[in-house]
Design a protein around this motif. Structure first.
Motif, PDB file in Angstrom:
ATOM      1  N   GLY A  49      -6.707  14.037 -17.775  1.00 23.58           N
ATOM      2  CA  GLY A  49      -5.732  12.979 -17.522  1.00 23.58           C
ATOM      3  C   GLY A  49      -5.145  12.980 -16.115  1.00 23.58           C
ATOM      4  N   ALA A  50      -4.796  14.161 -15.625  1.00 25.56           N
ATOM      5  CA  ALA A  50      -4.165  14.242 -14.302  1.00 25.56           C
ATOM      6  C   ALA A  50      -5.122  13.763 -13.208  1.00 25.56           C
ATOM      7  CB  ALA A  50      -3.707  15.664 -14.030  1.00 25.56           C
ATOM      8  N   TRP A  51      -6.404  14.088 -13.343  1.00 21.66           N
ATOM      9  CA  TRP A  51      -7.391  13.642 -12.347  1.00 21.66           C
ATOM     10  C   TRP A  51      -7.607  12.137 -12.423  1.00 21.66           C
ATOM     11  CZ3 TRP A  51      -8.651  16.342  -8.343  1.00 21.66           C
ATOM     12  CH2 TRP A  51      -8.638  17.735  -8.399  1.00 21.66           C
ATOM     13  N   GLN A  52      -7.704  11.637 -13.636  1.00 25.00           N
ATOM     14  CA  GLN A  52      -7.886  10.188 -13.776  1.00 25.00           C
ATOM     15  C   GLN A  52      -6.686   9.444 -13.211  1.00 25.00           C
ATOM     16  OE1 GLN A  52      -8.599  10.279 -18.033  1.00 25.00           O
ATOM     17  NE2 GLN A  52     -10.758   9.744 -17.734  1.00 25.00           N
ATOM     18  N   SER A  53      -5.508   9.969 -13.453  1.00 30.11           N
ATOM     19  CA  SER A  53      -4.297   9.339 -12.925  1.00 30.11           C
ATOM     20  C   SER A  53      -4.311   9.336 -11.398  1.00 30.11           C
ATOM     21  CB  SER A  53      -3.066  10.093 -13.439  1.00 30.11           C
ATOM     22  OG  SER A  53      -1.895   9.602 -12.820  1.00 30.11           O
ATOM     23  N   LEU A  54      -4.754  10.447 -10.796  1.00 29.86           N
ATOM     24  CA  LEU A  54      -4.797  10.516  -9.337  1.00 29.86           C
ATOM     25  C   LEU A  54      -5.754   9.470  -8.786  1.00 29.86           C
ATOM     26  CD1 LEU A  54      -4.178  11.870  -6.590  1.00 29.86           C
ATOM     27  CD2 LEU A  54      -6.060  13.458  -7.079  1.00 29.86           C
ATOM     28  N   LEU A  55      -6.964   9.410  -9.346  1.00 27.61           N
ATOM     29  CA  LEU A  55      -7.963   8.475  -8.820  1.00 27.61           C
ATOM     30  C   LEU A  55      -7.524   7.031  -9.015  1.00 27.61           C
ATOM     31  CD1 LEU A  55     -11.381  10.113  -9.753  1.00 27.61           C
ATOM     32  CD2 LEU A  55     -10.184  10.094  -7.581  1.00 27.61           C
ATOM     33  N   LEU A  56      -6.974   6.720 -10.161  1.00 24.67           N
ATOM     34  CA  LEU A  56      -6.566   5.337 -10.380  1.00 24.67           C
ATOM     35  C   LEU A  56      -5.356   4.959  -9.535  1.00 24.67           C
ATOM     36  CD1 LEU A  56      -7.097   4.786 -14.219  1.00 24.67           C
ATOM     37  CD2 LEU A  56      -8.578   4.158 -12.304  1.00 24.67           C
ATOM     38  N   SER A  57      -4.506   5.919  -9.236  1.00 18.18           N
ATOM     39  CA  SER A  57      -3.348   5.608  -8.398  1.00 18.18           C
ATOM     40  C   SER A  57      -3.769   5.283  -6.974  1.00 18.18           C
ATOM     41  CB  SER A  57      -2.349   6.763  -8.404  1.00 18.18           C
ATOM     42  OG  SER A  57      -2.913   7.916  -7.807  1.00 18.18           O
ATOM     43  N   LEU A  58      -4.956   5.752  -6.554  1.00 23.54           N
ATOM     44  CA  LEU A  58      -5.451   5.393  -5.224  1.00 23.54           C
ATOM     45  C   LEU A  58      -5.894   3.931  -5.174  1.00 23.54           C
ATOM     46  CD1 LEU A  58      -7.525   8.570  -4.254  1.00 23.54           C
ATOM     47  CD2 LEU A  58      -5.272   7.900  -3.440  1.00 23.54           C
ATOM     48  N   LYS A  59      -6.144   3.330  -6.354  1.00 22.35           N
ATOM     49  CA  LYS A  59      -6.533   1.918  -6.431  1.00 22.35           C
ATOM     50  C   LYS A  59      -7.717   1.656  -5.511  1.00 22.35           C
ATOM     51  CE  LYS A  59      -1.970   0.281  -7.723  1.00 22.35           C
ATOM     52  NZ  LYS A  59      -0.820  -0.601  -7.403  1.00 22.35           N
ATOM     53  N   GLY A  60      -8.773   2.427  -5.722  1.00 21.17           N
ATOM     54  CA  GLY A  60      -9.949   2.259  -4.887  1.00 21.17           C
ATOM     55  C   GLY A  60      -9.657   2.709  -3.475  1.00 21.17           C
ATOM     56  N   GLN A  61      -9.795   1.788  -2.535  1.00 21.73           N
ATOM     57  CA  GLN A  61      -9.533   2.097  -1.131  1.00 21.73           C
ATOM     58  C   GLN A  61      -8.211   1.505  -0.645  1.00 21.73           C
ATOM     59  OE1 GLN A  61     -13.301   0.335   0.073  1.00 21.73           O
ATOM     60  NE2 GLN A  61     -14.041   2.315   0.732  1.00 21.73           N
ATOM     61  N   THR A  62      -7.352   1.132  -1.597  1.00 26.38           N
ATOM     62  CA  THR A  62      -6.103   0.480  -1.221  1.00 26.38           C
ATOM     63  C   THR A  62      -5.084   1.486  -0.711  1.00 26.38           C
ATOM     64  OG1 THR A  62      -6.467  -1.298  -2.790  1.00 26.38           O
ATOM     65  CG2 THR A  62      -4.202  -0.945  -2.063  1.00 26.38           C
ATOM     66  N   ASN A  63      -4.809   2.485  -1.549  1.00 28.55           N
ATOM     67  CA  ASN A  63      -3.762   3.447  -1.191  1.00 28.55           C
ATOM     68  C   ASN A  63      -4.339   4.649  -0.459  1.00 28.55           C
ATOM     69  OD1 ASN A  63      -1.757   1.893  -2.334  1.00 28.55           O
ATOM     70  ND2 ASN A  63      -1.995   2.839  -4.356  1.00 28.55           N
ATOM     71  N   GLN A  64      -3.436   5.355   0.214  1.00 31.92           N
ATOM     72  CA  GLN A  64      -3.846   6.526   0.994  1.00 31.92           C
ATOM     73  C   GLN A  64      -3.505   7.813   0.240  1.00 31.92           C
ATOM     74  OE1 GLN A  64      -1.318   4.821   4.069  1.00 31.92           O
ATOM     75  NE2 GLN A  64      -2.863   5.343   5.565  1.00 31.92           N
ATOM     76  N   LEU A  65      -4.318   8.833   0.456  1.00 30.63           N
ATOM     77  CA  LEU A  65      -4.083  10.131  -0.139  1.00 30.63           C
ATOM     78  C   LEU A  65      -3.660  11.095   0.964  1.00 30.63           C
ATOM     79  CD1 LEU A  65      -4.239  11.986  -2.635  1.00 30.63           C
ATOM     80  CD2 LEU A  65      -6.602  12.491  -1.989  1.00 30.63           C
ATOM     81  N   MET A  93       0.838  -1.202   0.000  1.00 27.65           N
ATOM     82  CA  MET A  93       0.000   0.000   0.000  1.00 27.65           C
ATOM     83  C   MET A  93       0.867   1.242   0.000  1.00 27.65           C
ATOM     84  SD  MET A  93      -2.943  -1.225   2.600  1.00 27.65           S
ATOM     85  CE  MET A  93      -3.704  -2.823   2.357  1.00 27.65           C
ATOM     86  N   SER A  94       0.456   2.261  -0.755  1.00 27.56           N
ATOM     87  CA  SER A  94       1.294   3.440  -0.926  1.00 27.56           C
ATOM     88  C   SER A  94       0.560   4.686  -0.485  1.00 27.56           C
ATOM     89  CB  SER A  94       1.679   3.589  -2.399  1.00 27.56           C
ATOM     90  OG  SER A  94       2.292   2.419  -2.884  1.00 27.56           O
ATOM     91  N   ILE A  95       1.339   5.739  -0.247  1.00 30.24           N
ATOM     92  CA  ILE A  95       0.787   7.052   0.076  1.00 30.24           C
ATOM     93  C   ILE A  95       0.930   7.913  -1.171  1.00 30.24           C
ATOM     94  CG2 ILE A  95       1.019   9.115   1.494  1.00 30.24           C
ATOM     95  CD1 ILE A  95       2.115   7.317   3.720  1.00 30.24           C
ATOM     96  N   ILE A  96      -0.201   8.408  -1.654  1.00 30.23           N
ATOM     97  CA  ILE A  96      -0.224   9.238  -2.857  1.00 30.23           C
ATOM     98  C   ILE A  96      -0.338  10.692  -2.424  1.00 30.23           C
ATOM     99  CG2 ILE A  96      -1.372   9.666  -5.059  1.00 30.23           C
ATOM    100  CD1 ILE A  96      -0.202   6.832  -4.708  1.00 30.23           C
ATOM    101  N   SER A  97       0.532  11.520  -2.922  1.00 32.83           N
ATOM    102  CA  SER A  97       0.469  12.945  -2.598  1.00 32.83           C
ATOM    103  C   SER A  97      -0.473  13.652  -3.565  1.00 32.83           C
ATOM    104  CB  SER A  97       1.871  13.566  -2.690  1.00 32.83           C
ATOM    105  OG  SER A  97       2.733  12.980  -1.741  1.00 32.83           O
ATOM    106  N   PHE A  98      -1.287  14.557  -3.044  1.00 32.90           N
ATOM    107  CA  PHE A  98      -2.204  15.298  -3.909  1.00 32.90           C
ATOM    108  C   PHE A  98      -1.391  16.301  -4.721  1.00 32.90           C
ATOM    109  CE2 PHE A  98      -6.452  16.592  -5.007  1.00 32.90           C
ATOM    110  CZ  PHE A  98      -6.309  17.903  -5.424  1.00 32.90           C
TER     111      PHE A  98
END
Lengths: 204, 197
Positions: free
Chosen positions: A57-73, A1-6
């Motif tokens: 594209g940037a928004w879609q990339s952000l949402l998909l990088s969260l992998k649903g409820q897997t990764n944290q934002l 699981m990863s932490i995604i920065s906004f």
């Protein structure tokens, strides 16, 4: 699981920041009582404007990088990314803080007589102990740069003397409330706006 | 369950905060869990929260001597629980489980020391996944029995005539045990002469 920065470059149409109290109430004609089953959590949500598909594209990339409820934002409060007070510099804890503490003694040697205002956000802890707290009352640092602030919510974890305190876009860790990502396209390759709802979740 | 005056005072406030702590004494290690969304230290251990405990079943009272089980719903997403559920039953079957309770103050700090409110024995563990793709839920249900659990197994533990004769071949003392138990109202108390035969 990863932490995604906004991504700081992305702009939202509106933003909400809430405190979620995990409580249940018992009410009857003879009285009532509430029961809290866990410390409170932050909630956040934002809405994105409708835009041309070529800009999404940037928004879609952000949402998909969260992998649903897997990764944290890692998200900060957009309305107050920096303190309204004047205190800046390198802040650390002047005294250790116990689990459940509702005040912090902070030192920043270069910030004598500087201020922190009610509503300012500060970030403490790392990893699963990461937490954002809000300053409850205006406070002024003394001549040594030491400031005592009352904060909410109470600390979930104890903090050591010298622990770092973040004032510049202090982030809390969130997970999406739902795992689905949808983009609705209109004629003219315009994509409808969408919203994202998040709840604080420090589990790694 | 004996609460301290401080704990009782906390529970009488308009808004109360409580925490449950569960201790599972598995064969390979003892696990300490908390119902809170954070880890709490007390009693020399770290009681892990973060949703490890999904639910604690209710304790029901019933007429007679029936023993009620207590079920714990655990987080199936944690791989170590899944390993327990699918592994050797000796890891949990018949081993101790304890449930502690403690009120918290407004800062979510423990008020005095948690008190034990239930103790029992781990019995069965069942894993289930329900729902459709994209909307599924999974749970691990650990059923724990109370000390009265032994009463349910009384018939299998009772010494019978055949077992008794392995040590004392000529002793007929247990020969009529089944009849005595099965027909308590129709028992005939035999004479001394009969017993001396």
């Amino acid at each position: 699981m990863s932490i995604i920065s906004f991504p700081a470059a992305l702009r939202v149409r509106n933003f909400s920041w809430s405190q979620l109290r995990l409580d249940m109430a018992f009410k009857s004609a003879f009285g009532s009582q509430s029961l809290e089953v866990s410390p409170p959590l932050w909630e956040a949500s934002f809405e994105v404007n409708a835009m041309y598909e070529q800009h999404i594209g940037a928004w879609q990339s952000l949402l998909l990088s969260l992998k649903g409820q897997t990764n944290q934002l890692a998200l900060w409060n957009f309305a107050r990314p920096y303190p309204l007070g004047t205190m800046r510099g390198e802040m650390t804890l002047n005294l250790a803080a116990a689990q459940g503490a509702e005040s912090l003694s902070i030192i920043a040697a270069t910030e004598a007589s500087k201020t922190l205002k009610a509503g300012d956000f500060l970030g403490v802890g790392t990893g699963s102990a990461k937490q954002v707290v809000m300053v409850m009352e205006d406070a002024v640092a003394d001549g040594s740069g030491i400031i005592l602030v009352n904060t909410q919510p109470a600390l979930r974890n104890a903090l050591l003397l010298g622990a770092s305190v973040t004032w510049d876009k202090p982030t809390a860790l969130f997970r999406r409330k739902d795992s689905k990502s949808t983009w609705i396209y209109q004629p003219g390759l315009i994509m409808d706006g969408f919203s994202v709802a998040l709840v604080e979740d420090t589990r790694t | 369950m004996n609460l301290t005056p401080g704990q009782q005072t906390e529970l009488e406030k308009p808004v109360v905060r409580i925490a449950f702590f569960v201790e599972f004494r598995f064969l390979t290690k003892t696990v300490y869990l908390s119902s809170l969304g954070q880890t709490i230290s007390w009693g020399g251990h770290e009681w892990v929260g973060f949703g490890a405990i999904g639910n604690i079943g209710s304790v029901d009272e019933s007429l007679g001597t029936a023993a009620s089980a207590l079920t714990f719903q655990l987080n199936l997403a944690q791989i170590e629980w899944l390993a327990l559920a699918t592994g050797d039953t000796a890891e949990y079957r018949g081993r101790d489980a304890k449930l502690y309770f403690c009120p918290l103050n407004e800062s979510f700090q423990l008020v005095d020391t948690p008190v034990i409110c239930w103790r029992g024995t781990m019995d069965t563990m069942q894993a289930s996944i329900t729902g459709e793709a994209g909307d599924a839920s999974a749970a691990l249900v650990l059923k724990c029995e109370t000390s009265a659990y032994g009463l349910k197994r009384k018939s299998s533990l009772r010494l019978n005539a055949m077992q008794h004769k392995q040590r004392h071949p000529l002793d007929t003392g247990f020969d009529y045990l089944v009849d005595l138990l099965g027909n308590p109202d129709g028992n005939i108390w035999v004479s001394k002469l009969f017993q001396m035969r």
